[in-house]
Design a protein around this motif. Structure first.
Motif, PDB file in Angstrom:
ATOM      1  N   PHE A  10       0.923  -1.282  -0.028  1.00 24.95           N
ATOM      2  CA  PHE A  10       0.248   0.066   0.092  1.00 24.95           C
ATOM      3  C   PHE A  10       0.919   1.234  -0.197  1.00 24.95           C
ATOM      4  CE2 PHE A  10      -2.290   3.339   2.316  1.00 24.95           C
ATOM      5  CZ  PHE A  10      -3.255   3.649   1.541  1.00 24.95           C
ATOM      6  N   ILE A  43      -6.298   2.777  -3.271  1.00 22.93           N
ATOM      7  CA  ILE A  43      -6.047   4.280  -3.325  1.00 22.93           C
ATOM      8  C   ILE A  43      -6.958   4.905  -4.554  1.00 22.93           C
ATOM      9  CG2 ILE A  43      -4.405   5.899  -3.912  1.00 22.93           C
ATOM     10  CD1 ILE A  43      -2.025   3.809  -2.990  1.00 22.93           C
ATOM     11  N   LEU A  81       1.287   4.102  -2.901  1.00 25.56           N
ATOM     12  CA  LEU A  81       1.033   5.539  -2.584  1.00 25.56           C
ATOM     13  C   LEU A  81       2.174   6.445  -2.834  1.00 25.56           C
ATOM     14  CD1 LEU A  81      -0.930   7.506  -1.520  1.00 25.56           C
ATOM     15  CD2 LEU A  81      -0.078   7.059   0.939  1.00 25.56           C
TER      16      LEU A  81
END
Length: 403
Positions: free
Chosen positions: A221, A285, A225
């Motif tokens: 993650f 996201i 990002l």
């Protein structure tokens, strides 16, 4: 339009928190209302619109208006488009070349058609012809930003002093209508023709890589990002020089482009470096950013301002919606190939023609979650809306104001 005597403005962090809460409200309501579920109404639209109605009732009862700081919302938009760019593969863009060209041509025709409808509506209610452009491509294809840019000059030079209020009202009404129509239009086209996603029909979404199958964890993650943030930073850096050259583009456009550049260069230069394209982490996201952005955008609409000047404007927006749907079903969908991607793009074009790019993306997302993926559609439509629409809209506006 008289401003409210009393007003409150929610700080940015509270705005973001309310956006998340109202998204879950939209999820619960959509799951339990078959009409919303069956016609692919996005959950953020449900939650945001219910909040806007509640704020209207509050305003009517108390005289207080509640507004919201939008800094966080606008950041979510560039994060979303940075993620879209990271997901883009050059092979997909090349494969979508014909659809991109066809959509540009059809968009040109539609922008002029929209101003014809607006001018007819203005004539019907005895308004100056300039009001028709305000109720046409300025407020609908252009949205609130284009309205703010053009309305003062039209009010001063073309005999329509209510240009700002009328334009803002039409843009808001168009946003609501676009949010409600995109899913049903796609449902009609897909089920009438029994269309299926090419990826879904092949039996697998994205079969090959380990990254695609990897579960979401903290590292995946944060890495995804980081890459999105890099695309956004590069987008900020190139946006300034582009603006200084006299080319006016929304900030999300260079962020989208920088994501595309990164996604098609970094894996080639560093083949052993994992890349987050098409991974669950990047999808998370992207979905978060778009969902909260759209929820906040809809919940912040001050619907009571529409009630003050609705009458003729509502009639014209209904006329525009009928023409848009007819254009999509009879021209755009068949000319784009009449396949599943054309149906998804039809949902997006509903948002583009009557609302805004995020509305279009949300409608396409709801459709693809229901019927199956169509990755090229999410590249083609933002490129048309970003690069092409504003240019052709300026030409159309000047032509109709000169009549």
């Amino acid at each position: 339009m008289t401003p409210a005597a009393n007003s409150l403005v929610a700080p940015d962090f509270l705005t973001l928190t309310l956006g998340v809460v109202l998204y879950f409200v939209g999820v619960i309501v959509t799951r339990n209302v078959s009409f919303l579920r069956n016609y692919n109404i996005p959950e953020p639209v449900t939650g945001g619109f219910l909040a806007a109605v509640a704020l209207w009732v509050f305003h009517a009862a108390t005289g207080w208006a509640i507004g919201f700081e939008m800094i966080g919302r606008d950041r979510l938009l560039v994060i979303f488009f940075g993620a879209v760019g990271i997901n883009a593969r050059l092979s997909d863009l090349l494969a979508g070349g014909r659809a991109l060209i066809v959509l540009c041509v059809l968009t040109t025709i539609f922008v002029f058609l929209q101003n014809v409808v607006g001018t007819l509506g203005a004539s019907l209610f005895g308004l100056p012809s300039a009001a028709g452009v305000i109720m046409g491509s300025i407020a609908l294809v252009g949205g609130h930003g284009t309205t703010i840019a053009w309305a003062p000059a039209i009010a001063a030079e073309h005999g329509f002093p209510a240009a700002i209020e009328a334009g803002a009202a039409v843009a808001t009404l168009g946003l609501i209508v676009a949010s409600l129509l995109g899913g049903p239009v796609a449902k009609f086209l897909i089920e009438r023709r029994k269309l299926v996603s090419g990826i879904a029909a092949s039996g697998a979404e994205e079969p090959a890589s380990e990254a695609d199958a990897a579960p979401i964890d903290k590292s995946s993650f944060m890495y995804a990002l980081l890459m999105v943030n890099l695309a956004v930073i590069l987008g900020y850096l190139v946006h300034g020089p582009i603006t200084e050259m006299g080319i006016k583009l929304p900030l999300f456009v260079p962020c989208l482009i920088m994501g595309i550049v990164l996604s098609n260069t970094v894996p080639l230069i560093f083949p052993r470096l994992p890349w987050p394209a098409r991974t669950p982490a990047l999808a998370l996201i992207s979905d978060y950013a778009l969902s909260v952005f759209l929820t906040i955008s809809l919940m912040s609409m001050q619907l009571w301002t529409l009630a003050e000047i609705a009458g003729p404007l509502l009639v014209v927006v209904i006329m525009q919606a009928v023409v848009a749907v007819a254009f999509i079903v009879l021209a755009l969908f068949p000319l784009l190939g009449g396949d599943y991607q054309a149906a998804v793009l039809s949902a997006g074009f509903t948002g583009l023609s009557l609302g805004a790019t995020p509305t279009a993306i949300a409608s396409m997302t709801a459709v693809t979650e229901h019927y199956g993926p169509s990755p090229n559609a999410f590249i083609i439509l933002p490129l048309v809306s970003a690069f092409f629409v504003d240019i052709i809209n300026v030409i159309a506006i000047k032509v109709f104001l000169a009549l």
